[in-house]
Every structure is written in structure tokens, then in C-alpha cells.
Design a protein around this motif. Sequence first.
Motif, PDB file in Angstrom:
ATOM      1  N   PRO A 130      32.848  14.956  30.848  1.00 17.43           N
ATOM      2  CA  PRO A 130      33.494  16.203  30.424  1.00 17.43           C
ATOM      3  C   PRO A 130      34.796  15.936  29.672  1.00 17.43           C
ATOM      4  N   THR A 131      35.023  16.719  28.644  1.00 16.07           N
ATOM      5  CA  THR A 131      36.349  16.830  28.058  1.00 16.07           C
ATOM      6  C   THR A 131      36.779  18.282  28.239  1.00 16.07           C
ATOM      7  N   GLU A 132      37.977  18.614  27.826  1.00 14.52           N
ATOM      8  CA  GLU A 132      38.406  20.005  27.949  1.00 14.52           C
ATOM      9  C   GLU A 132      37.614  20.927  27.025  1.00 14.52           C
ATOM     10  N   THR A 133      36.950  20.359  26.004  1.00 17.43           N
ATOM     11  CA  THR A 133      36.209  21.173  25.040  1.00 17.43           C
ATOM     12  C   THR A 133      34.756  21.330  25.471  1.00 17.43           C
ATOM     13  N   LYS A 153      21.463  21.649  18.716  1.00 16.85           N
ATOM     14  CA  LYS A 153      21.296  22.625  19.791  1.00 16.85           C
ATOM     15  C   LYS A 153      22.648  23.034  20.361  1.00 16.85           C
ATOM     16  N   ILE A 154      22.600  23.951  21.339  1.00 16.49           N
ATOM     17  CA  ILE A 154      23.831  24.489  21.924  1.00 16.49           C
ATOM     18  C   ILE A 154      24.595  23.373  22.629  1.00 16.49           C
ATOM     19  N   SER A 155      25.907  23.315  22.396  1.00 19.83           N
ATOM     20  CA  SER A 155      26.730  22.283  23.025  1.00 19.83           C
ATOM     21  C   SER A 155      26.838  22.522  24.535  1.00 19.83           C
ATOM     22  N   PRO A 156      26.964  21.436  25.325  1.00 16.25           N
ATOM     23  CA  PRO A 156      26.989  21.562  26.787  1.00 16.25           C
ATOM     24  C   PRO A 156      28.408  21.727  27.331  1.00 16.25           C
ATOM     25  N   THR A 157      28.576  22.666  28.231  1.00 21.92           N
ATOM     26  CA  THR A 157      29.871  22.844  28.885  1.00 21.92           C
ATOM     27  C   THR A 157      29.787  22.607  30.388  1.00 21.92           C
ATOM     28  N   GLU A 158      28.600  22.216  30.876  1.00 19.26           N
ATOM     29  CA  GLU A 158      28.399  21.856  32.278  1.00 19.26           C
ATOM     30  C   GLU A 158      27.459  20.656  32.338  1.00 19.26           C
ATOM     31  N   ALA A 159      27.527  19.909  33.440  1.00 17.63           N
ATOM     32  CA  ALA A 159      26.643  18.758  33.595  1.00 17.63           C
ATOM     33  C   ALA A 159      25.173  19.176  33.553  1.00 17.63           C
ATOM     34  N   CYS A 175      33.745  22.920  31.454  1.00 17.41           N
ATOM     35  CA  CYS A 175      34.800  22.596  30.486  1.00 17.41           C
ATOM     36  C   CYS A 175      35.660  23.834  30.231  1.00 17.41           C
ATOM     37  N   PRO A 176      36.977  23.738  30.366  1.00 18.42           N
ATOM     38  CA  PRO A 176      37.818  24.943  30.297  1.00 18.42           C
ATOM     39  C   PRO A 176      37.967  25.554  28.914  1.00 18.42           C
ATOM     40  N   VAL A 177      37.946  24.761  27.839  1.00 21.76           N
ATOM     41  CA  VAL A 177      38.128  25.326  26.490  1.00 21.76           C
ATOM     42  C   VAL A 177      36.810  25.881  25.973  1.00 21.76           C
ATOM     43  N   GLY A 178      35.738  25.104  26.054  1.00 23.40           N
ATOM     44  CA  GLY A 178      34.413  25.623  25.787  1.00 23.40           C
ATOM     45  C   GLY A 178      33.902  25.541  24.367  1.00 23.40           C
ATOM     46  N   VAL A 179      34.723  25.213  23.389  1.00 21.57           N
ATOM     47  CA  VAL A 179      34.273  24.915  22.028  1.00 21.57           C
ATOM     48  C   VAL A 179      34.880  23.583  21.612  1.00 21.57           C
ATOM     49  N   GLU A 180      34.231  22.915  20.666  1.00 19.82           N
ATOM     50  CA  GLU A 180      34.655  21.577  20.279  1.00 19.82           C
ATOM     51  C   GLU A 180      36.067  21.570  19.697  1.00 19.82           C
ATOM     52  N   SER A 181      36.616  20.374  19.558  1.00 18.00           N
ATOM     53  CA  SER A 181      37.979  20.209  19.067  1.00 18.00           C
ATOM     54  C   SER A 181      38.113  20.668  17.619  1.00 18.00           C
ATOM     55  N   THR A 182      39.303  21.111  17.280  1.00 23.64           N
ATOM     56  CA  THR A 182      39.660  21.353  15.882  1.00 23.64           C
ATOM     57  C   THR A 182      39.800  20.000  15.195  1.00 23.64           C
ATOM     58  N   ILE A 183      39.265  19.878  13.976  1.00 31.28           N
ATOM     59  CA  ILE A 183      39.358  18.621  13.233  1.00 31.28           C
ATOM     60  C   ILE A 183      40.204  18.824  11.984  1.00 31.28           C
ATOM     61  N   ALA A 217      35.714  29.968  26.007  1.00 30.07           N
ATOM     62  CA  ALA A 217      35.263  29.232  27.190  1.00 30.07           C
ATOM     63  C   ALA A 217      33.855  29.635  27.598  1.00 30.07           C
ATOM     64  N   ASN A 218      33.480  30.887  27.333  1.00 32.90           N
ATOM     65  CA  ASN A 218      32.168  31.394  27.746  1.00 32.90           C
ATOM     66  C   ASN A 218      31.080  31.219  26.699  1.00 32.90           C
ATOM     67  N   LEU A 219      31.433  30.921  25.453  1.00 34.07           N
ATOM     68  CA  LEU A 219      30.474  30.990  24.346  1.00 34.07           C
ATOM     69  C   LEU A 219      29.214  30.175  24.607  1.00 34.07           C
ATOM     70  N   PHE A 220      29.328  28.873  24.753  1.00 33.29           N
ATOM     71  CA  PHE A 220      28.144  28.039  24.891  1.00 33.29           C
ATOM     72  C   PHE A 220      27.448  28.280  26.237  1.00 33.29           C
ATOM     73  N   HIS A 221      28.236  28.541  27.287  1.00 35.39           N
ATOM     74  CA  HIS A 221      27.639  28.829  28.586  1.00 35.39           C
ATOM     75  C   HIS A 221      26.726  30.053  28.488  1.00 35.39           C
ATOM     76  N   HIS A 222      27.202  31.120  27.851  1.00 28.79           N
ATOM     77  CA  HIS A 222      26.405  32.339  27.724  1.00 28.79           C
ATOM     78  C   HIS A 222      25.215  32.138  26.789  1.00 28.79           C
ATOM     79  N   LEU A 223      25.391  31.373  25.715  1.00 26.13           N
ATOM     80  CA  LEU A 223      24.252  31.095  24.832  1.00 26.13           C
ATOM     81  C   LEU A 223      23.170  30.322  25.578  1.00 26.13           C
ATOM     82  N   HIS A 224      23.578  29.352  26.405  1.00 25.76           N
ATOM     83  CA  HIS A 224      22.604  28.631  27.230  1.00 25.76           C
ATOM     84  C   HIS A 224      21.861  29.605  28.152  1.00 25.76           C
ATOM     85  N   ALA A 225      22.592  30.527  28.782  1.00 29.83           N
ATOM     86  CA  ALA A 225      21.984  31.462  29.728  1.00 29.83           C
ATOM     87  C   ALA A 225      20.993  32.386  29.031  1.00 29.83           C
TER      88      ALA A 225
END
Length: 315
Positions: free
Chosen positions: A31-34, A149-155, A175-183, A272-280
Motif C-alpha cells: 500500500p501507498t497513500e494513493t 483496469k480499476i486501480s486497487p485501494t485494498e489488498a 489507501c487514504p488518498v485513493g487516486v494515484e500521485s500527481t506527476i 478516497a472512495n473513487l476506485f473502491h466504489h468502481l470496484h463495488a
Amino acid sequence: MNLETTCLSPDEEGFARAAAILREGGLVAFPTETVYGLGADARQDHAVARIFEAKERPRFNPLIVHVSSIETAQAYVEWNDFADALARAFWPGPLTLVLPLKPDAGLSPLVTADLPTLAVRLPAHPVAQRLLEAFGGPVAAPSANPSGKISPTEAAHVLAGLSGRIEAVLDGGACPVGVESTIVGLADAPVLLRPGGLPVEAIEAALERPLRLHGTGDPLSAPGQMKSHYAPGGLVRMNAAERREGEVLLGFGAVEADLNLSVSGDLTEAAANLFHHLHALDARGAGVIAVSPIPDHGLGRAINDRLRRAAAPRD
């Protein structure tokens, strides 16, 4: 490939095992914060090649190298004043810097996709930091999911997509932030290469200048720039004012929805919820996911970026 994927606890034994797997050329999701990253020793060609194999990721798409300190990053890239200002303001944190690669960096050329630049970041998640310290070297790590595919925010998300393809997952919770890092690209004038978990407005304030925007016709120069990415199994319809027949609604704000990113309209909560909700919703077999309008400022820029790529036509 049919490996036994082990779920490791974030304790002394788990960190020791994860570091040993990395040294042996194996793959460890962590896990990272993202989001969860899929890690390999960035110095081993075979290990890095296995990232692309496990994810079925195009070889021309570069990877981010995770490091444990600013000094470690400086060993691999040509540092400059812009990098110094941003690293000291926002590292550790959800910011990746793209800088010219040093000729004697000693990293696998697969990491950079043969580009003259390297993407580096110092993650803030304590599990990621302890893994980097235990391993003692640079870890190449894109998101720990099948490519596109959808990025993972949980194991559990990692295991659903990559079980049997990787050696281990280090479970550090959600993961608390829930989207990837700004580049941000810093090889020349500062340029936004991908919006993410650090708002652009904060970066521009630290630099005291606006960021140039990466054009849609510009060549691929950083992770997360492919047009179709972060996609669920069904289609995605953005800026939906209502739920049409046969759709599920991913809401934002005070709307009646199947799932809501943030009832209160909080963009940090929504990210923080984006990828989690898309997975659901994907697990429900949704044919079309309609998404409420998201304000395009702050973390909303990153959310809309991910949704546009999820909604893009797929090859």
C-alpha cells in the motif's frame, strides 16, 4: 504463470519476507497513500520485466520508482531547484517528479521505457516506508492491477486481479488518498503530466508559477497517460444528471444514487472512495456506470481525469 500469492501482515516478519522476495527478483504488492503498487527491484531486468508480464502492461509505458529519501532520489536523477522546492514541500506524499536520468543510475532500462527521464517518488504510507527501509533499494511500482483496469485501494482488490501472478501482497488496509500521485515533469519548465492526489493549485503555489499542461498529442512521457485506463468491465458515462434505464448511478453530492462518492460534496472523500466504489459497482456486473458531475478543481481534476480515461473507447 500460477504462483501461490501470499498475504503478508505489516509486522516484522511480513516486512522481512517482502524484502527477501524483492531481493530474489519477485513481485510484492504494497500500500501507498494513493493506491496499492506492484513492486520489484528497479535494478533487476528480469524482476521489472515480470511487472509488465503480470499486469499485461505495454512495455512503452514507463514506471515510477519509489525511494526512501530525497537523497536516494538524487542518486538516480539530475536534481534541480524546481525539484528541490517541490520535494521539500510535499515529500513524502502523493507527488511524482520526472527528471533527467543519470547515466550511471544503474536501473533497468525497462523502468524508463528507454526514455531519458525517470519518474521518482517518496511515498508517505508507513507500510510503504518500512518496506523501502527493509529492502534498502529502489522499488519500481505501478498500480497493482491488470493494465487498464480499476486501480486497487485494498489488498482484496489486488488479489482479485493478480492472484497467481505475483508472490505476495503486504496488507496495509485501505489507501487514504485513493487516486494515484500527481506527476510533474521537471526536465524543462514544470509541466503537469498527470493530475492526482496532490492538487495542482498547491503545486503552483509552491513553485510561484503556473504549470504547463501536457498536450493530448504529446508523446507518452509518464505513467497514467494512456487514453483508455482505470476501466471497469462496463461502460462509464460522465456528468450524468440522472440515472437512465439499465444504469447504476455513482453519485456526488445530495443525489439519490446506488453509491455516493461524497454525500456532502467533499472532494477529498470522493477521491478516497473513487476506485473502491468502481470496484463495488463492477462486482455487481453493472453494464453502464453513470457518474454525477464532479467539480473540476482541486482533487476533482484527478477524479475527472480517471473517469475520462475509464470512459474512453477501448481497443
